[in-house]
Design a protein around this motif. Structure first.
Motif, PDB file in Angstrom:
ATOM      1  N   VAL A 129       1.010  -1.124   0.109  1.00  0.00           N
ATOM      2  CA  VAL A 129       0.089   0.093  -0.076  1.00  0.00           C
ATOM      3  C   VAL A 129       0.775   1.279   0.084  1.00  0.00           C
ATOM      4  O   VAL A 129       1.930   1.417   1.014  1.00  0.00           O
ATOM      5  CB  VAL A 129      -0.851   0.030   1.191  1.00  0.00           C
ATOM      6  CG1 VAL A 129      -1.901   1.283   1.363  1.00  0.00           C
ATOM      7  CG2 VAL A 129      -1.705  -1.295   1.311  1.00  0.00           C
ATOM      8  N   MET A 130       0.687   1.947  -1.036  1.00  0.00           N
ATOM      9  CA  MET A 130       1.666   3.208  -1.160  1.00  0.00           C
ATOM     10  C   MET A 130       0.815   4.378  -0.277  1.00  0.00           C
ATOM     11  O   MET A 130      -0.543   4.600  -0.494  1.00  0.00           O
ATOM     12  CB  MET A 130       1.900   3.435  -2.512  1.00  0.00           C
ATOM     13  CG  MET A 130       2.478   2.551  -3.418  1.00  0.00           C
ATOM     14  SD  MET A 130       3.331   3.123  -4.904  1.00  0.00           S
ATOM     15  CE  MET A 130       4.631   4.319  -4.584  1.00  0.00           C
ATOM     16  N   LEU A 131       1.741   5.147   0.322  1.00  0.00           N
ATOM     17  CA  LEU A 131       1.244   6.320   1.219  1.00  0.00           C
ATOM     18  C   LEU A 131       1.701   7.679   0.345  1.00  0.00           C
ATOM     19  O   LEU A 131       2.823   7.643   0.217  1.00  0.00           O
ATOM     20  CB  LEU A 131       1.574   6.165   2.256  1.00  0.00           C
ATOM     21  CG  LEU A 131       1.593   4.881   3.307  1.00  0.00           C
ATOM     22  CD1 LEU A 131       1.908   5.167   4.712  1.00  0.00           C
ATOM     23  CD2 LEU A 131      -0.025   4.691   3.607  1.00  0.00           C
ATOM     24  N   SER A 132       0.676   8.787   0.082  1.00  0.00           N
ATOM     25  CA  SER A 132       1.052  10.144  -0.622  1.00  0.00           C
ATOM     26  C   SER A 132       0.556  10.995  -0.019  1.00  0.00           C
ATOM     27  O   SER A 132      -0.606  11.136   0.226  1.00  0.00           O
ATOM     28  CB  SER A 132       0.794   9.841  -1.899  1.00  0.00           C
ATOM     29  OG  SER A 132       1.367  10.737  -2.827  1.00  0.00           O
ATOM     30  N   ALA A 133       1.261  12.248   0.185  1.00  0.00           N
ATOM     31  CA  ALA A 133       0.683  13.312   0.534  1.00  0.00           C
ATOM     32  C   ALA A 133      -0.046  14.219  -0.694  1.00  0.00           C
ATOM     33  O   ALA A 133      -0.639  15.128  -0.394  1.00  0.00           O
ATOM     34  CB  ALA A 133       1.772  14.199   1.320  1.00  0.00           C
ATOM     35  N   VAL A 134       0.231  13.395  -1.817  1.00  0.00           N
ATOM     36  CA  VAL A 134      -0.099  14.167  -2.964  1.00  0.00           C
ATOM     37  C   VAL A 134      -1.263  13.353  -3.790  1.00  0.00           C
ATOM     38  O   VAL A 134      -0.703  12.136  -3.684  1.00  0.00           O
ATOM     39  CB  VAL A 134       0.892  14.464  -4.024  1.00  0.00           C
ATOM     40  CG1 VAL A 134       0.359  15.264  -5.166  1.00  0.00           C
ATOM     41  CG2 VAL A 134       1.881  15.546  -3.316  1.00  0.00           C
ATOM     42  N   ASP A 135      -2.259  13.579  -4.145  1.00  0.00           N
ATOM     43  CA  ASP A 135      -3.215  12.973  -4.923  1.00  0.00           C
ATOM     44  C   ASP A 135      -2.597  12.819  -6.368  1.00  0.00           C
ATOM     45  O   ASP A 135      -3.454  13.384  -6.996  1.00  0.00           O
ATOM     46  CB  ASP A 135      -4.785  13.458  -4.797  1.00  0.00           C
ATOM     47  CG  ASP A 135      -5.778  12.495  -5.222  1.00  0.00           C
ATOM     48  OD1 ASP A 135      -5.357  11.408  -5.525  1.00  0.00           O
ATOM     49  OD2 ASP A 135      -6.941  12.744  -5.350  1.00  0.00           O
ATOM     50  N   ASP A 136      -1.832  12.009  -6.548  1.00  0.00           N
ATOM     51  CA  ASP A 136      -1.218  12.243  -7.928  1.00  0.00           C
ATOM     52  C   ASP A 136      -1.811  10.847  -8.501  1.00  0.00           C
ATOM     53  O   ASP A 136      -1.313   9.683  -8.513  1.00  0.00           O
ATOM     54  CB  ASP A 136       0.279  11.701  -7.859  1.00  0.00           C
ATOM     55  CG  ASP A 136       1.237  11.588  -8.761  1.00  0.00           C
ATOM     56  OD1 ASP A 136       0.682  11.826  -9.874  1.00  0.00           O
ATOM     57  OD2 ASP A 136       2.360  11.397  -8.778  1.00  0.00           O
ATOM     58  N   VAL A 137      -2.468  11.105  -9.631  1.00  0.00           N
ATOM     59  CA  VAL A 137      -3.104  10.074 -10.484  1.00  0.00           C
ATOM     60  C   VAL A 137      -1.885   9.278 -11.312  1.00  0.00           C
ATOM     61  O   VAL A 137      -1.820   8.172 -11.182  1.00  0.00           O
ATOM     62  CB  VAL A 137      -3.892  10.571 -11.661  1.00  0.00           C
ATOM     63  CG1 VAL A 137      -4.450   9.566 -12.664  1.00  0.00           C
ATOM     64  CG2 VAL A 137      -5.117  11.355 -10.878  1.00  0.00           C
ATOM     65  N   LYS A 138      -0.988  10.020 -11.819  1.00  0.00           N
ATOM     66  CA  LYS A 138       0.065   9.201 -12.456  1.00  0.00           C
ATOM     67  C   LYS A 138       0.956   8.505 -11.600  1.00  0.00           C
ATOM     68  O   LYS A 138       1.258   7.320 -11.895  1.00  0.00           O
ATOM     69  CB  LYS A 138       1.189  10.318 -13.091  1.00  0.00           C
ATOM     70  CG  LYS A 138       2.324   9.722 -14.135  1.00  0.00           C
ATOM     71  CD  LYS A 138       3.187  10.467 -14.637  1.00  0.00           C
ATOM     72  CE  LYS A 138       4.294   9.969 -15.538  1.00  0.00           C
ATOM     73  NZ  LYS A 138       5.178   8.911 -14.646  1.00  0.00           N
ATOM     74  N   GLY A 139       1.068   8.908 -10.334  1.00  0.00           N
ATOM     75  CA  GLY A 139       1.825   8.045  -9.275  1.00  0.00           C
ATOM     76  C   GLY A 139       0.991   6.930  -8.817  1.00  0.00           C
ATOM     77  O   GLY A 139       1.635   5.710  -8.692  1.00  0.00           O
ATOM     78  N   ARG A 140      -0.259   6.976  -8.966  1.00  0.00           N
ATOM     79  CA  ARG A 140      -1.291   5.857  -8.499  1.00  0.00           C
ATOM     80  C   ARG A 140      -1.029   4.714  -9.748  1.00  0.00           C
ATOM     81  O   ARG A 140      -0.841   3.562  -9.325  1.00  0.00           O
ATOM     82  CB  ARG A 140      -2.478   6.257  -8.566  1.00  0.00           C
ATOM     83  CG  ARG A 140      -3.079   7.169  -7.093  1.00  0.00           C
ATOM     84  CD  ARG A 140      -4.412   7.654  -7.403  1.00  0.00           C
ATOM     85  NE  ARG A 140      -4.766   8.376  -6.182  1.00  0.00           N
ATOM     86  CZ  ARG A 140      -5.617   7.738  -5.236  1.00  0.00           C
ATOM     87  NH1 ARG A 140      -5.981   6.513  -5.207  1.00  0.00           N
ATOM     88  NH2 ARG A 140      -5.754   8.601  -4.342  1.00  0.00           N
TER      89      ARG A 140
END
Length: 235
Positions: free
Chosen positions: A86-97
């Motif tokens: 499960v990746m945790l991100s402070a940015v709602d980054d579609v490309k990162g997802r």
């Protein structure tokens, strides 16, 4: 790998985040009898411990110092083939997802996250692990064949390489072939929770479709306004 999962050991969660506050928060949230947590702050430490100890889940910060977490997902997936990442991100980054899912991650949580959601998703991992130990079916539909116990799948005799989430998703579609399944049903059965996550389902189905249907008769059908269905138009 020095050890394999036993029937009685607690579920193990590897936390990879350079923020000590996040690590302490997650450790306190998961400090229950069924969970054993290990926290590290770098990608190198995460890969080192993942290669020597079995974990059931990894909570991985999307942005680690001097490292893009997407780049280490594949290595973690190789070291921990059965673990949920499960990746945790402070940015709602579609490309990162999308990049993370393509590399082998199972899910995303956007910071700040609610602690109850973390618990729900880790509990879902634990339930899936227990279910997988008793599931030994051979499934098939059209020219798809699945060895559920061996975690292997073929399309028209050609072996497909699927991530654990992709395998569970295809398994559920095959089990319910020619039935339309809502995004909520897929989310609950494959990811183990029934709130939010619609975008995660859509991206996972898209990636699975590229592996299963590429160059072949399309079997994974989108039913607009409702969900998805595994269906052969030739039958």
């Amino acid at each position: 790998m020095e050890e394999r999962r036993g029937a009685t050991r607690p579920s193990r969660v590897l936390i990879v985040d350079d923020d000590d506050g996040i690590c302490l928060l997650l450790e306190s949230v998961l400090a229950l009898p069924v969970y054993e947590t290990t926290s590290v702050g770098t990608a190198a430490d995460a890969l080192s411990i993942a290669r020597s100890k079995e974990f059931d889940a990894v909570l991985l910060d999307r942005f680690l110092p001097e490292t893009d977490a997407v780049q280490i997902v594949a290595a973690l997936r190789s070291a921990l083939p059965s673990a949920a990442i499960v990746m945790l991100s402070a940015v709602d980054d579609v490309k990162g997802r999308v990049d993370g899912l393509r590399a082998g991650a199972d899910d995303f949580l956007t910071k700040p996250f609610h602690v109850s959601e973390v618990i729900a998703r880790i509990e879902a991992v634990h339930r899936r692990a227990l279910l997988s130990t008793i599931d030994a079916d051979l499934l098939s539909y059209a020219d798809i064949e699945m060895d559920v116990a061996g975690r292997r799948v073929w399309r028209n005799g050609t072996a497909l390489s699927l991530t654990p989430t992709e395998f569970r998703l295809l398994e559920f579609l095959v089990e319910n072939a020619e039935r339309v399944l809502s995004r909520g049903q897929l989310l609950e059965r494959v990811w183990g929770y029934d709130f939010g996550g619609g975008e995660v389902v859509e991206k996972a189905v898209s990636l699975l479709r590229k592996k299963v249907d590429a160059g072949r008769e399309p079997l994974i059908q989108t039913v607009r306004g409702f969900g998805y269905c595994l269906r052969s138009e030739s039958t």
